[in-house]
Structure formats: C-alpha cells, structure tokens
Design a protein around this motif. Structure first.
Motif, PDB file in Angstrom:
ATOM      1  N   ASN A  29     -11.300  -7.750   3.162  1.00  0.00           N
ATOM      2  CA  ASN A  29      -9.950  -8.192   3.490  1.00  0.00           C
ATOM      3  C   ASN A  29      -9.117  -8.125   2.225  1.00  0.00           C
ATOM      4  OD1 ASN A  29     -10.294  -8.974   6.292  1.00  0.00           O
ATOM      5  ND2 ASN A  29     -11.613 -10.587   5.490  1.00  0.00           N
ATOM      6  N   TRP A  30      -7.863  -7.715   2.398  1.00  0.00           N
ATOM      7  CA  TRP A  30      -6.997  -7.522   1.248  1.00  0.00           C
ATOM      8  C   TRP A  30      -5.649  -8.186   1.460  1.00  0.00           C
ATOM      9  CZ3 TRP A  30      -9.085  -2.955   3.568  1.00  0.00           C
ATOM     10  CH2 TRP A  30     -10.145  -2.366   2.873  1.00  0.00           C
ATOM     11  N   LEU A  31      -5.014  -8.490   0.348  1.00  0.00           N
ATOM     12  CA  LEU A  31      -3.613  -8.852   0.331  1.00  0.00           C
ATOM     13  C   LEU A  31      -2.860  -7.561   0.049  1.00  0.00           C
ATOM     14  CD1 LEU A  31      -1.281 -10.906   0.271  1.00  0.00           C
ATOM     15  CD2 LEU A  31      -1.726 -11.165  -2.180  1.00  0.00           C
ATOM     16  N   ALA A  32      -1.970  -7.171   0.953  1.00  0.00           N
ATOM     17  CA  ALA A  32      -1.202  -5.941   0.794  1.00  0.00           C
ATOM     18  C   ALA A  32       0.091  -6.261   0.057  1.00  0.00           C
ATOM     19  CB  ALA A  32      -0.901  -5.329   2.154  1.00  0.00           C
ATOM     20  N   VAL A  33       0.360  -5.489  -0.999  1.00  0.00           N
ATOM     21  CA  VAL A  33       1.585  -5.671  -1.784  1.00  0.00           C
ATOM     22  C   VAL A  33       2.227  -4.307  -1.992  1.00  0.00           C
ATOM     23  CG1 VAL A  33       0.702  -7.725  -2.969  1.00  0.00           C
ATOM     24  CG2 VAL A  33       0.404  -5.482  -4.019  1.00  0.00           C
ATOM     25  N   MET A  35       4.682  -2.062  -4.753  1.00  0.00           N
ATOM     26  CA  MET A  35       5.265  -1.950  -6.081  1.00  0.00           C
ATOM     27  C   MET A  35       5.824  -0.546  -6.230  1.00  0.00           C
ATOM     28  SD  MET A  35       2.318  -3.884  -8.192  1.00  0.00           S
ATOM     29  CE  MET A  35       1.075  -2.980  -7.329  1.00  0.00           C
ATOM     30  N   ALA A  36       7.093  -0.481  -6.574  1.00  0.00           N
ATOM     31  CA  ALA A  36       7.769   0.799  -6.781  1.00  0.00           C
ATOM     32  C   ALA A  36       7.568   1.721  -5.583  1.00  0.00           C
ATOM     33  CB  ALA A  36       7.290   1.450  -8.077  1.00  0.00           C
ATOM     34  N   GLY A  37       7.548   1.160  -4.386  1.00  0.00           N
ATOM     35  CA  GLY A  37       7.416   1.949  -3.170  1.00  0.00           C
ATOM     36  C   GLY A  37       5.994   2.334  -2.803  1.00  0.00           C
ATOM     37  N   HIS A  38       5.011   1.960  -3.609  1.00  0.00           N
ATOM     38  CA  HIS A  38       3.607   2.283  -3.349  1.00  0.00           C
ATOM     39  C   HIS A  38       2.891   1.051  -2.792  1.00  0.00           C
ATOM     40  CE1 HIS A  38       3.795   6.118  -5.516  1.00  0.00           C
ATOM     41  NE2 HIS A  38       4.576   5.476  -6.381  1.00  0.00           N
ATOM     42  N   GLY A  39       1.953   1.289  -1.879  1.00  0.00           N
ATOM     43  CA  GLY A  39       1.177   0.206  -1.299  1.00  0.00           C
ATOM     44  C   GLY A  39      -0.126  -0.011  -2.058  1.00  0.00           C
ATOM     45  N   PHE A  40      -0.425  -1.275  -2.346  1.00  0.00           N
ATOM     46  CA  PHE A  40      -1.656  -1.629  -3.035  1.00  0.00           C
ATOM     47  C   PHE A  40      -2.367  -2.732  -2.271  1.00  0.00           C
ATOM     48  CE2 PHE A  40       0.836   0.383  -6.277  1.00  0.00           C
ATOM     49  CZ  PHE A  40      -0.092   1.108  -7.004  1.00  0.00           C
ATOM     50  N   LEU A 121       2.999  -9.440 -11.416  1.00  0.00           N
ATOM     51  CA  LEU A 121       4.294  -9.411 -10.748  1.00  0.00           C
ATOM     52  C   LEU A 121       4.288  -8.225  -9.794  1.00  0.00           C
ATOM     53  CD1 LEU A 121       7.270 -10.267 -10.359  1.00  0.00           C
ATOM     54  CD2 LEU A 121       7.829  -8.722 -12.246  1.00  0.00           C
ATOM     55  N   VAL A 122       4.532  -8.501  -8.518  1.00  0.00           N
ATOM     56  CA  VAL A 122       4.621  -7.446  -7.514  1.00  0.00           C
ATOM     57  C   VAL A 122       6.008  -7.517  -6.873  1.00  0.00           C
ATOM     58  CG1 VAL A 122       2.131  -7.451  -7.090  1.00  0.00           C
ATOM     59  CG2 VAL A 122       3.627  -8.846  -5.649  1.00  0.00           C
ATOM     60  N   ASP A 123       6.448  -6.390  -6.329  1.00  0.00           N
ATOM     61  CA  ASP A 123       7.784  -6.340  -5.725  1.00  0.00           C
ATOM     62  C   ASP A 123       7.841  -7.107  -4.407  1.00  0.00           C
ATOM     63  OD1 ASP A 123       8.563  -4.749  -7.842  1.00  0.00           O
ATOM     64  OD2 ASP A 123       8.343  -2.880  -6.736  1.00  0.00           O
TER      65      ASP A 123
END
Length: 178
Positions: A29-33, A35-40, A121-123
């Motif tokens: 399971n992940w936390l989706a974030v 940044m700069a338009g990219h998914g992590f 820091l994430v967007d």
C-alpha cells in the motif's frame, strides 16, 4: 462447561484466521503524491505523519533542495524539496509567510522506524493506492537506486515507487551542504 467450549471455538477461529493471513502474500500500500506533474508512491510502512507546510527556518550554505528545518510536534526535521532533489523542476516553493500558504504543499515525515528526522515537501497528496490497482511497466530511462519500480494504474498514469529507506541513506541526500 459451555464457556470452555465457546472459548475453545473462539481460539480455533482466531488460529484459523491467523493461519490464513500468514499464507496470503503481503499487500503493498502506498501514499500517492505528485511532484512537478509526476506521480510517486511512498510505501505506507516507510512514510510517517503528514503535515501542512509551516514555518521553515532556512539553513545557510545548504543545497538548493534543502529548504531548512521545521518544528514538527516538538522535533526538528530537515525539510527536503523532493522534486528539487530529484531534479524534476527548479520551482521555488512558496513559504508559509506568503498569502497562498495553504497551496504550498505538504510535508511527509519519514516513519519513526527509519530514524530519520527529515520530511519531504510534495506538491499534492493524491490519496492511497494498493498493489492490486497497479501493474509494473518497463522503465523508460535509468533511475536512481531508490526508485524501486515504475508502475501504471488502470487509467495508464505512470507512478514511480520510492524506497524511503534507500533515499535516506543515499549519499547525495546525506550531503546537505553546498
């Protein structure tokens, strides 16, 4: 007598459930974030508490991606602009003294088990993701060792899974001075 039998039945049901859980493959399971338009994807077992971007005390002579330190629940944490660290963009994060502070992003602390007093820091936060909703893709380009894999969701969006423990031990991550 009936109580002893009920207790034995309960114990047997619990033992059966535990056995089933042990036999099942662990789910990711992940936390989706974003940044700069990219998914992590940040593994939930490595990510810690999420904070709004608050006051950050800058640190002179540090890397551009190291924004400074923040007091999070009484502990000082280094604040890393993850998109800047990854070289995704050269954006200047809005610090909370500016009027749009609510939109400045979020801080995600490392899990306490990793023993790293830092936060990323994430967007944007995009919610939780489960392994069943993702499938591996071929990597389009070389990636740092802490990018574990490239995945795609059912809508075709590409996600990069980060190993936060590997990130925290990365030589470049540890070198905050310029």
């Amino acid at each position: 007598m009936a109580n002893k039998e009920a207790l034995r039945e309960l114990q047997q049901r619990l033992a059966d459930r535990l056995q089933k859980v042990r036999q099942q493959a662990p789910t990711r399971n992940w936390l989706a974030v974003e940044m700069a338009g990219h998914g992590f994807l940040l593994p939930l077992d490595q990510a810690g508490e999420i904070f709004p971007l608050g006051a950050v005390q800058t640190v002179p002579h540090s890397q551009p991606w190291f924004l400074g330190v923040a007091n999070l629940r009484g502990q000082l944490h280094g604040v890393v602009d993850l998109s800047g660290f990854l070289g995704l963009s050269r954006r200047t994060p809005r610090l909370p003294t500016e009027p749009q502070a609510r939109d400045a992003g979020r801080l995600i602390a490392f899990n306490q088990g990793l023993q790293v007093n830092a936060c990323l820091l994430v967007d944007r936060l995009l919610g939780l993701r489960q392994a069943g909703a993702m499938h591996p893709t071929e990597r389009g380009r070389s990636a740092p060792h802490f990018v574990v894999q490239e995945l795609a969701d059912t809508q075709g969006r590409v996600w990069y899974e980060l190993d936060l423990a590997a990130l925290a031990s990365d030589e470049a991550f540890l070198k905050i001075d310029a």
